[in-house]
Design a protein around this motif. Structure first.
Motif, mmCIF file in Angstrom:
data_model
loop_
_atom_site.group_PDB
_atom_site.id
_atom_site.type_symbol
_atom_site.label_atom_id
_atom_site.label_comp_id
_atom_site.label_asym_id
_atom_site.label_seq_id
_atom_site.Cartn_x
_atom_site.Cartn_y
_atom_site.Cartn_z
ATOM 1 N N PRO A 72 38.856 35.084 43.790
ATOM 2 C CA PRO A 72 38.023 35.396 42.615
ATOM 3 C C PRO A 72 36.743 34.568 42.556
ATOM 4 C CG PRO A 72 40.328 35.214 41.986
ATOM 5 C CD PRO A 72 40.244 34.762 43.410
ATOM 6 N N LEU A 73 36.803 33.295 42.954
ATOM 7 C CA LEU A 73 35.586 32.473 42.952
ATOM 8 C C LEU A 73 34.540 33.054 43.899
ATOM 9 C CD1 LEU A 73 36.998 28.816 42.910
ATOM 10 C CD2 LEU A 73 35.741 29.968 41.079
ATOM 11 N N SER A 74 34.983 33.537 45.056
ATOM 12 C CA SER A 74 34.022 34.082 46.015
ATOM 13 C C SER A 74 33.437 35.404 45.537
ATOM 14 C CB SER A 74 34.681 34.260 47.385
ATOM 15 O OG SER A 74 35.556 35.375 47.409
ATOM 16 N N ASP A 75 34.176 36.164 44.716
ATOM 17 C CA ASP A 75 33.631 37.387 44.127
ATOM 18 C C ASP A 75 32.553 37.078 43.099
ATOM 19 O OD1 ASP A 75 35.085 39.270 45.535
ATOM 20 O OD2 ASP A 75 36.682 39.430 44.053
ATOM 21 N N SER A 76 32.610 35.873 42.519
ATOM 22 C CA SER A 76 31.677 35.510 41.457
ATOM 23 C C SER A 76 30.486 34.699 41.954
ATOM 24 C CB SER A 76 32.403 34.715 40.365
ATOM 25 O OG SER A 76 33.444 35.476 39.783
ATOM 26 N N PHE A 77 30.721 33.787 42.891
ATOM 27 C CA PHE A 77 29.681 32.841 43.292
ATOM 28 C C PHE A 77 29.206 33.034 44.723
ATOM 29 C CE2 PHE A 77 32.282 30.734 40.012
ATOM 30 C CZ PHE A 77 31.305 30.580 39.040
ATOM 31 N N PHE B 295 33.288 35.799 36.586
ATOM 32 C CA PHE B 295 34.519 35.027 36.735
ATOM 33 C C PHE B 295 35.141 34.826 35.361
ATOM 34 C CE2 PHE B 295 37.079 31.172 37.077
ATOM 35 C CZ PHE B 295 37.806 31.450 38.222
ATOM 36 N N SER B 296 36.173 35.576 35.093
ATOM 37 C CA SER B 296 36.879 35.452 33.816
ATOM 38 C C SER B 296 38.331 35.847 34.029
ATOM 39 C CB SER B 296 36.244 36.357 32.757
ATOM 40 O OG SER B 296 36.505 37.722 33.045
ATOM 41 N N LEU B 297 39.194 35.266 33.213
ATOM 42 C CA LEU B 297 40.615 35.592 33.324
ATOM 43 C C LEU B 297 40.862 37.066 33.045
ATOM 44 C CD1 LEU B 297 42.273 32.471 31.632
ATOM 45 C CD2 LEU B 297 42.007 32.967 34.071
ATOM 46 N N ARG B 298 40.064 37.640 32.153
ATOM 47 C CA ARG B 298 40.234 39.057 31.842
ATOM 48 C C ARG B 298 39.897 39.918 33.059
ATOM 49 N NH1 ARG B 298 37.386 42.296 26.764
ATOM 50 N NH2 ARG B 298 38.400 44.321 27.166
ATOM 51 N N GLN B 299 38.799 39.576 33.757
ATOM 52 C CA GLN B 299 38.427 40.316 34.958
ATOM 53 C C GLN B 299 39.491 40.162 36.038
ATOM 54 O OE1 GLN B 299 36.021 42.310 35.954
ATOM 55 N NE2 GLN B 299 34.245 42.052 34.626
ATOM 56 N N ILE B 300 39.962 38.928 36.225
ATOM 57 C CA ILE B 300 40.969 38.680 37.255
ATOM 58 C C ILE B 300 42.269 39.401 36.922
ATOM 59 C CG2 ILE B 300 42.392 36.890 38.330
ATOM 60 C CD1 ILE B 300 40.015 34.977 37.905
ATOM 61 N N GLY B 301 42.692 39.300 35.655
ATOM 62 C CA GLY B 301 43.917 39.983 35.240
ATOM 63 C C GLY B 301 43.813 41.484 35.407
ATOM 64 N N HIS C 148 36.020 47.293 46.433
ATOM 65 C CA HIS C 148 35.144 46.926 45.314
ATOM 66 C C HIS C 148 35.477 45.550 44.741
ATOM 67 C CE1 HIS C 148 38.774 48.730 43.727
ATOM 68 N NE2 HIS C 148 38.507 48.260 42.525
ATOM 69 N N MET C 149 36.572 44.950 45.175
ATOM 70 C CA MET C 149 36.919 43.580 44.756
ATOM 71 C C MET C 149 37.574 42.875 45.943
ATOM 72 S SD MET C 149 40.171 44.273 42.239
ATOM 73 C CE MET C 149 41.349 45.603 42.537
ATOM 74 N N ALA C 150 36.818 42.804 47.050
ATOM 75 C CA ALA C 150 37.382 42.317 48.301
ATOM 76 C C ALA C 150 37.872 40.878 48.200
ATOM 77 C CB ALA C 150 36.351 42.439 49.421
ATOM 78 N N GLY C 151 37.164 40.027 47.462
ATOM 79 C CA GLY C 151 37.586 38.635 47.333
ATOM 80 C C GLY C 151 38.915 38.507 46.620
ATOM 81 N N LEU C 152 39.016 39.093 45.434
ATOM 82 C CA LEU C 152 40.274 39.066 44.689
ATOM 83 C C LEU C 152 41.364 39.785 45.459
ATOM 84 C CD1 LEU C 152 41.930 38.426 42.167
ATOM 85 C CD2 LEU C 152 41.029 40.531 41.130
ATOM 86 N N GLY C 153 40.995 40.923 46.077
ATOM 87 C CA GLY C 153 41.986 41.671 46.845
ATOM 88 C C GLY C 153 42.542 40.855 47.994
ATOM 89 N N ALA C 154 41.665 40.225 48.795
ATOM 90 C CA ALA C 154 42.128 39.406 49.909
ATOM 91 C C ALA C 154 42.961 38.229 49.406
ATOM 92 C CB ALA C 154 40.936 38.905 50.715
ATOM 93 N N ALA C 155 42.552 37.651 48.269
ATOM 94 C CA ALA C 155 43.292 36.525 47.702
ATOM 95 C C ALA C 155 44.691 36.934 47.272
ATOM 96 C CB ALA C 155 42.526 35.945 46.514
ATOM 97 N N PHE C 156 44.777 38.048 46.550
ATOM 98 C CA PHE C 156 46.079 38.473 46.053
ATOM 99 C C PHE C 156 46.988 38.880 47.206
ATOM 100 C CE2 PHE C 156 49.140 41.542 44.463
ATOM 101 C CZ PHE C 156 49.639 40.889 43.343
ATOM 102 N N GLY D 97 46.235 28.208 46.807
ATOM 103 C CA GLY D 97 44.787 28.158 46.888
ATOM 104 C C GLY D 97 44.141 29.521 46.983
ATOM 105 N N GLN D 98 44.802 30.462 47.626
ATOM 106 C CA GLN D 98 44.253 31.805 47.784
ATOM 107 C C GLN D 98 44.004 32.480 46.447
ATOM 108 O OE1 GLN D 98 46.841 33.964 50.462
ATOM 109 N NE2 GLN D 98 46.743 32.334 51.987
ATOM 110 N N LEU D 99 44.859 32.201 45.471
ATOM 111 C CA LEU D 99 44.690 32.825 44.162
ATOM 112 C C LEU D 99 43.387 32.406 43.490
ATOM 113 C CD1 LEU D 99 48.317 32.481 42.733
ATOM 114 C CD2 LEU D 99 47.168 34.591 43.432
#
Length: 403
Positions: free
Chosen positions: A71-76, A201-207, A343-351, A65-67
């Motif tokens: 990213p969702l929280s970085d976008s929405f 929110f895009s796979l390219r941004q997340i990747g 600069h990407m705390a949501g994705l960073g915390a998730a990963f 779920g963290q994955l």
């Protein structure tokens, strides 16, 4: 940003709310620890001691779920994702609470873990939105000190619920408590990610973000170190009932002994909060890891004297000592891993959370599945994983100044 000063009352409320939000994972496991064997027996698990899979299933859902939630929280925004997470968690409680199937129970536990990922990870991102570096480590340490109330009271609460309505009542209790925290969060926490700072929110941004994290030796190294430490702790959670009730025969006093061990985590968090601004995260974490490893190897070498079952008092001395060291690490490792990822705390915390949890699961399972009549697998697991964590931290810090 480092965050603006808060009045003492507001600061205390903020710490309490952060602690409750990140504690949903502990609450989701600790409240039902006294019921693991009863659930295994009533639902026809292949083995009576397979209750530890209920812990593993929860953390599997948490890791996956963290994955998604980061990213969702970085976008929405942070708050909408937390709302959705609590909704999924409550659905998981309903599935697990009403099933008569062992397989469906495991699926419900995975669903609970997936829902718990949102408040657990997004809250860390919210703190990172407002604080960084040692200031973030201090906030997380205070939150950990408050959070420690959960594992202290949760098993006792679980035993009380079981006495009132059987093990199914533990899932009802989880659902009610989750709704109460969600209401508090709705009214008292503001959104910390302005629309202007949100990422598409895009796979390219997340990747691209994940590739950046993997190129960062600091982020990756401390994430792997955290995974090794989590492996010890989750392994203990899965084995705690077997050790206290199976090896030492404490019966209904299990909740009290579990709570006693948990106090060391809270004490460590307060010590870390008091010292981290002066001594730095890396120094405190390094000393704690070395001490944990040395204590565990020393105790492991003593096991032949006790045929793998030392006196309960001696075991508790070791446990309190190493849990104090684990508590120091809990306050710092996330902050260290997220330091270059503001600069990407949501994705960073998730990963960071997801990779650390995925790494911890097979390590934890290897520990808890081997606990059968002695405490040697637990002690050996702490020693070996501690040694690996020390090596990982040396690699991560090579050529860097303290922080």
């Amino acid at each position: 940003m480092t965050g603006s000063p808060r009045p003492k009352a507001a600061f205390a409320e903020y710490i309490a709310l952060v602690a409750l939000l990140i504690s949903i994972g502990a609450l989701g496991t600790d409240i039902m620890l006294p019921a693991l064997e009863a659930i295994s027996r009533d639902l026809g698990a292949p083995n009576l001691h397979d209750g530890h899979f209920l812990v593993t299933a929860f953390f599997l859902g948490l890791a996956g779920g963290q994955l998604v939630v980061g990213p969702l929280s970085d976008s929405f925004g942070r708050k909408p994702v937390v709302y959705c997470g609590y909704g999924v968690f409550v659905v998981g409680c309903l599935v697990a609470g009403f099933t008569d199937s062992w397989a469906v129970m495991l699926a419900g536990r995975v669903l609970q873990g997936m829902g718990a990922a949102a408040p657990r990870i997004v809250t860390v991102a919210m703190v990172r939105d407002q604080f960084e570096g040692r200031a973030m480590a201090r906030i997380m340490s205070f939150a950990m000190a408050a959070f420690i109330i959960v594992p202290i009271v949760a098993p006792a609460l679980g035993q009380g619920l079981i006495a009132l309505g059987g093990w199914r009542a533990t899932f009802a209790g989880l659902g009610v408590l989750s709704v109460a925290v969600l209401i508090w969060f709705y009214f008292r926490q503001t959104e910390t990610l302005p629309p202007a700072d949100r990422r598409a929110f895009s796979l390219r941004q997340i990747g691209g973000g994940i590739a950046e994290i993997l190129r960062s030796r600091v982020a990756l190294g401390y994430t792997l170190t955290a995974g090794l430490v989590y492996g010890m702790f989750v392994g203990y959670l899965g084995a705690a009932q077997q050790i206290f009730q199976g090896v030492y025969g404490v019966g209904e006093l299990f909740a009290a002994y579990f709570a006693l061990a948990s106090t060391a985590l809270g004490g460590a968090a307060l010590v870390n909060a008091a010292l981290v601004m002066r001594l730095g995260m890396r120094r405190l974490t390094g000393v704690a890891l070395v001490a944990l490893t040395a204590l565990s190897f020393g105790f492991w070498m003593m096991m032949p004297l006790f045929a793998g079952q030392p006196p309960l008092a001696l075991f508790l001395v070791w446990q309190l000592s190493v849990f104090f060291c684990v508590g120091i690490n809990f306050g710092n490792l996330n902050a260290l891993a997220l330091e270059p990822l503001g600069h990407m705390a949501g994705l960073g915390a998730a990963f960071v959370g997801s990779l650390a949890t995925f790494l911890s699961l097979p390590l934890a399972a290897a520990i808890s599945a081997r606990v059968d009549g002695t405490v040697v697998p637990l002690i050996a697991g702490f020693a070996l994983l501690g040694l690996a964590a020390c090596g990982m931290m040396v690699w991560t810090n090579r050529g860097r100044a303290d922080a």
